[in-house]
Design an enzyme around this catalytic site. Structure first.
Site, PDB file in Angstrom:
ATOM      1  N   SER A 214     -19.412  56.966 -12.128  1.00  0.00           N
ATOM      2  CA  SER A 214     -19.000  57.417 -11.489  1.00  0.00           C
ATOM      3  C   SER A 214     -20.081  58.550 -11.817  1.00  0.00           C
ATOM      4  O   SER A 214     -19.390  59.973 -10.653  1.00  0.00           O
ATOM      5  CB  SER A 214     -17.841  57.947 -11.662  1.00  0.00           C
ATOM      6  OG  SER A 214     -16.946  56.485 -11.317  1.00  0.00           O
TER       7      SER A 214
ATOM      8  N   GLU B  43     -23.266  54.181  -2.999  1.00  0.00           N
ATOM      9  CA  GLU B  43     -24.095  55.159  -3.256  1.00  0.00           C
ATOM     10  C   GLU B  43     -25.054  54.426  -4.063  1.00  0.00           C
ATOM     11  O   GLU B  43     -24.597  54.065  -5.522  1.00  0.00           O
ATOM     12  CB  GLU B  43     -23.710  56.918  -4.245  1.00  0.00           C
ATOM     13  CG  GLU B  43     -22.512  56.668  -2.741  1.00  0.00           C
ATOM     14  CD  GLU B  43     -22.162  58.213  -3.550  1.00  0.00           C
ATOM     15  OE1 GLU B  43     -21.580  59.812  -3.208  1.00  0.00           O
ATOM     16  OE2 GLU B  43     -21.862  58.248  -5.479  1.00  0.00           O
TER      17      GLU B  43
ATOM     18  N   ASN C 106     -18.641  62.634  -4.533  1.00  0.00           N
ATOM     19  CA  ASN C 106     -17.117  62.844  -6.046  1.00  0.00           C
ATOM     20  C   ASN C 106     -18.045  64.795  -5.854  1.00  0.00           C
ATOM     21  O   ASN C 106     -17.201  65.059  -6.198  1.00  0.00           O
ATOM     22  CB  ASN C 106     -18.075  62.227  -7.236  1.00  0.00           C
ATOM     23  CG  ASN C 106     -16.459  61.272  -6.824  1.00  0.00           C
ATOM     24  OD1 ASN C 106     -16.221  60.797  -6.169  1.00  0.00           O
ATOM     25  ND2 ASN C 106     -16.899  60.476  -8.196  1.00  0.00           N
TER      26      ASN C 106
ATOM     27  N   HIS D  80     -23.292  53.097  -7.032  1.00  0.00           N
ATOM     28  CA  HIS D  80     -21.684  53.218  -6.995  1.00  0.00           C
ATOM     29  C   HIS D  80     -21.221  52.934  -5.834  1.00  0.00           C
ATOM     30  O   HIS D  80     -21.161  53.282  -4.730  1.00  0.00           O
ATOM     31  CB  HIS D  80     -22.175  55.293  -7.189  1.00  0.00           C
ATOM     32  CG  HIS D  80     -20.805  55.556  -7.377  1.00  0.00           C
ATOM     33  ND1 HIS D  80     -20.069  56.882  -6.950  1.00  0.00           N
ATOM     34  CD2 HIS D  80     -19.761  55.369  -8.162  1.00  0.00           C
ATOM     35  CE1 HIS D  80     -19.022  56.847  -6.973  1.00  0.00           C
ATOM     36  NE2 HIS D  80     -18.167  55.840  -8.050  1.00  0.00           N
TER      37      HIS D  80
HETATM   38  N1  LIG Z   1     -11.656  52.860 -10.732  1.00  0.00           N
HETATM   39  C1  LIG Z   1     -12.200  52.979  -9.591  1.00  0.00           C
HETATM   40  O1  LIG Z   1     -11.963  54.602  -8.716  1.00  0.00           O
HETATM   41  C2  LIG Z   1     -13.920  53.963 -10.351  1.00  0.00           C
HETATM   42  C3  LIG Z   1     -14.747  54.062  -9.288  1.00  0.00           C
HETATM   43  C4  LIG Z   1     -16.674  53.915  -9.442  1.00  0.00           C
HETATM   44  C5  LIG Z   1     -16.488  53.922 -10.464  1.00  0.00           C
HETATM   45  N2  LIG Z   1     -15.773  53.284 -11.294  1.00  0.00           N
HETATM   46  C6  LIG Z   1     -16.623  53.463 -12.421  1.00  0.00           C
HETATM   47  O2  LIG Z   1     -16.252  51.896 -12.931  1.00  0.00           O
HETATM   48  C7  LIG Z   1     -16.463  51.716 -13.988  1.00  0.00           C
HETATM   49  C8  LIG Z   1     -15.135  50.948 -14.819  1.00  0.00           C
HETATM   50  O3  LIG Z   1     -14.325  51.230 -14.519  1.00  0.00           O
HETATM   51  P1  LIG Z   1     -12.868  50.532 -14.053  1.00  0.00           P
HETATM   52  O4  LIG Z   1     -11.721  52.254 -13.355  1.00  0.00           O
HETATM   53  O5  LIG Z   1     -12.909  48.741 -13.440  1.00  0.00           O
HETATM   54  O6  LIG Z   1     -12.357  50.569 -15.512  1.00  0.00           O
HETATM   55  P2  LIG Z   1     -11.357  49.535 -15.974  1.00  0.00           P
HETATM   56  O7  LIG Z   1     -10.471  50.239 -17.107  1.00  0.00           O
HETATM   57  O8  LIG Z   1     -10.969  48.912 -15.424  1.00  0.00           O
HETATM   58  O9  LIG Z   1     -12.170  48.455 -16.441  1.00  0.00           O
HETATM   59  C9  LIG Z   1     -13.503  48.307 -17.802  1.00  0.00           C
HETATM   60  C10 LIG Z   1     -13.888  46.602 -18.216  1.00  0.00           C
HETATM   61  O10 LIG Z   1     -14.770  46.869 -18.560  1.00  0.00           O
HETATM   62  C11 LIG Z   1     -14.454  46.004 -20.303  1.00  0.00           C
HETATM   63  N3  LIG Z   1     -15.587  46.850 -20.996  1.00  0.00           N
HETATM   64  C12 LIG Z   1     -15.441  47.461 -21.967  1.00  0.00           C
HETATM   65  N4  LIG Z   1     -16.265  48.195 -22.174  1.00  0.00           N
HETATM   66  C13 LIG Z   1     -17.206  46.651 -22.500  1.00  0.00           C
HETATM   67  C14 LIG Z   1     -18.744  46.419 -23.288  1.00  0.00           C
HETATM   68  N5  LIG Z   1     -18.776  46.804 -23.868  1.00  0.00           N
HETATM   69  N6  LIG Z   1     -18.126  45.226 -22.394  1.00  0.00           N
HETATM   70  C15 LIG Z   1     -18.692  44.287 -21.530  1.00  0.00           C
HETATM   71  N7  LIG Z   1     -17.222  44.845 -21.155  1.00  0.00           N
HETATM   72  C16 LIG Z   1     -16.466  46.312 -21.958  1.00  0.00           C
HETATM   73  C17 LIG Z   1     -12.699  46.275 -20.149  1.00  0.00           C
HETATM   74  O11 LIG Z   1     -12.746  45.574 -21.573  1.00  0.00           O
HETATM   75  C18 LIG Z   1     -12.316  46.312 -18.857  1.00  0.00           C
HETATM   76  O12 LIG Z   1     -12.235  44.989 -18.773  1.00  0.00           O
HETATM   77  C19 LIG Z   1     -17.086  53.371 -15.272  1.00  0.00           C
HETATM   78  O13 LIG Z   1     -18.294  53.074 -15.539  1.00  0.00           O
HETATM   79  C20 LIG Z   1     -15.941  54.331 -14.325  1.00  0.00           C
HETATM   80  O14 LIG Z   1     -16.223  55.297 -14.259  1.00  0.00           O
HETATM   81  C21 LIG Z   1     -14.137  53.106 -11.552  1.00  0.00           C
END
Ligand SMILES: NC(=O)c1ccc[n+]([C@@H]2O[C@H](COP(=O)([O-])OP(=O)(O)OC[C@H]3O[C@@H](n4cnc5c(N)ncnc54)[C@H](O)[C@@H]3O)[C@@H](O)[C@H]2O)c1
Length: 376
Positions: free
Chosen positions: A119, A152, A189, A140
């Site tokens: 993000s 995106e 964003n 994204h």
């Molecule tokens: N939550 C949102 O609204 C949102 C929206 C758009 C983008 N994002 C982006 O998406 C990504 C994930 O966000 P999320 O909310 O799903 O997080 P989350 O914490 O729900 O999930 C992340 C997962 O990744 C795993 N993980 C962490 N490091 C790892 C690695 N090195 N190898 C394999 N697995 C690994 C963790 O165990 C976890 O299950 C981030 O980069 C975030 O910025 C989030």
């Protein structure tokens, strides 16, 4: 011909949703997570995510089973060898994403596209240390990924072929893909900031959150800024604002308003904590007498931010309008707001009026984009 295999790394909120998107579109999905329990229950969580649609008669039970069976969980990146596109949704940390992609590119074919769901990180920074940087792009997705239409697409220079393949696969999976620049906050964003920021400015001037929301509802917004902050979480909104503020050198257009910081410090995070700006909701007030000027003020700032972005990058006005309509459920995009506000001259007038009244430190917040000035 079989559909290309999709890889997903990170089976948290976003990764599982992204896996669902491609599995629903008929792709085999290979997925993994560093955390063993997240791997172990991924299929179950996917089935649970599909269950409400089955129960509502919107999805055939056999089809739901077929979708879940397309998800194959593997132990680590080495299990992703057959993937044509790997999307990472792991922790939002530059080094973690770089290390992960280094492991993925050792496992997959040379033409495999590597997409980050970051993000707030720069796609170029993520790809820099890799052996095949031209394979790396940004995809994204928005939360919840299976529901939100918008994606995106960020294509750094040299990655056009990879970008086109990711676009084709993602559009075929039912998404609207817009080209976004590799700059902080991409489109949504960044361009969303004034929606919250100017509402917070009004709040600090003494207006009530509920009446600001009522003014925006009267202007056609499904959710007002404060209802949206409460839904997303004030802490998440604060983190996004701070991150953009830092990335933009502390420019007042991304000012972190004290009212938001204080709300978070008080634990009033919104729906998840049971209390927030307009949570629990009281009886919705009627729009205030000056509802139109409240909405015009917030929209003028939205127009100006979009104009700055369009001017600084090659982002099209259509892409910005589409992104804000689909990413934030806005009734119109910023360039669609221009006419409604009376054209560039009227927007400039609102901005200059606000600039005069603003405290010294916030005056540059209202500086018009040269693009707007040229049009007026
Ligand atoms: N939550 C949102 O609204 C949102 C929206 C758009 C983008 N994002 C982006 O998406 C990504 C994930 O966000 P999320 O909310 O799903 O997080 P989350 O914490 O729900 O999930 C992340 C997962 O990744 C795993 N993980 C962490 N490091 C790892 C690695 N090195 N190898 C394999 N697995 C690994 C963790 O165990 C976890 O299950 C981030 O980069 C975030 O910025 C989030």
């Amino acid at each position: 011909m079989d559909r290309p295999v999709i890889g997903v790394v990170g089976l948290g909120t976003m990764g599982l949703g992204i896996a669902q998107v491609y599995a629903q579109a008929g792709h085999a999905v290979l997925a993994t997570d560093a955390h063993a329990p997240a791997r172990a229950n991924a299929r179950e969580r996917l089935a649970a995510a599909l269950a409400p649609r089955v129960n509502a008669g919107k999805l055939d039970a056999a089809e739901a089973e077929a979708i879940a069976s397309r998800l194959q969980v593997v132990d680590g990146p080495e299990g992703l060898a057959d993937a044509a596109l790997v999307i990472e949704a792991v922790a939002e940390d530059l080094a973690v994403k770089q290390d992960l992609f280094a492991a993925v590119e050792r496992a997959v074919a040379a033409d495999c596209v590597l997409a980050t769901n970051t993000s707030s990180l720069s796609v170029r920074a993520i790809r820099d240390p890799l052996a095949r940087p031209m394979q790396v792009i940004g995809l994204h997705f928005f939360n919840p990924a299976p529901v939100m239409k918008l994606v995106e697409l960020v294509v750094p220079q040299g990655a056009e072929e990879a970008g086109n393949r990711a676009r084709t696969l993602t559009e075929a999976a039912g998404k609207v893909v817009v080209d976004a620049p590799d700059s902080p906050g991409f489109i949504v964003n960044r361009c969303a900031r004034p929606f919250y920021g100017e509402a917070l400015a009004l709040l600090e001037e003494g207006r009530a959150a509920a009446e600001i929301d009522a003014a925006m509802a009267a202007a056609g917004y499904r959710m007002g800024p404060f209802a949206l902050i409460d839904l997303i979480g004030a802490d998440i909104n604060l983190a996004a604002t701070r991150s953009l503020n830092a990335a933009m050198g502390g420019h007042p257009r991304y000012h972190v308003f004290a009212a938001l910081e204080e709300t978070v410090a008080a634990g009033r995070l919104g729906r998840k904590s049971g209390a927030g700006f307009v949570t629990p909701p009281g009886e919705a007030p009627a729009p205030p007498a000056d509802a139109e000027s409240i909405a015009a003020r917030i929209e003028a700032l939205l127009v100006n931010e979009a104009a700055w972005l369009a001017q600084e990058s090659s982002t099209s006005r259509d892409a910005i309008d589409t992104a804000l309509k689909l990413g934030l459920n806005f009734p119109r995009g910023p360039f669609g707001m221009l006419d409604r506000l009376g054209g560039p001259g009227a927007v400039l007038h609102i901005l200059s009026d606000l600039r005069v009244r603003a405290p010294e430190a916030l005056k540059p917040r209202y500086d018009p984009s040269p693009w707007l000035e040229a049009l007026a």
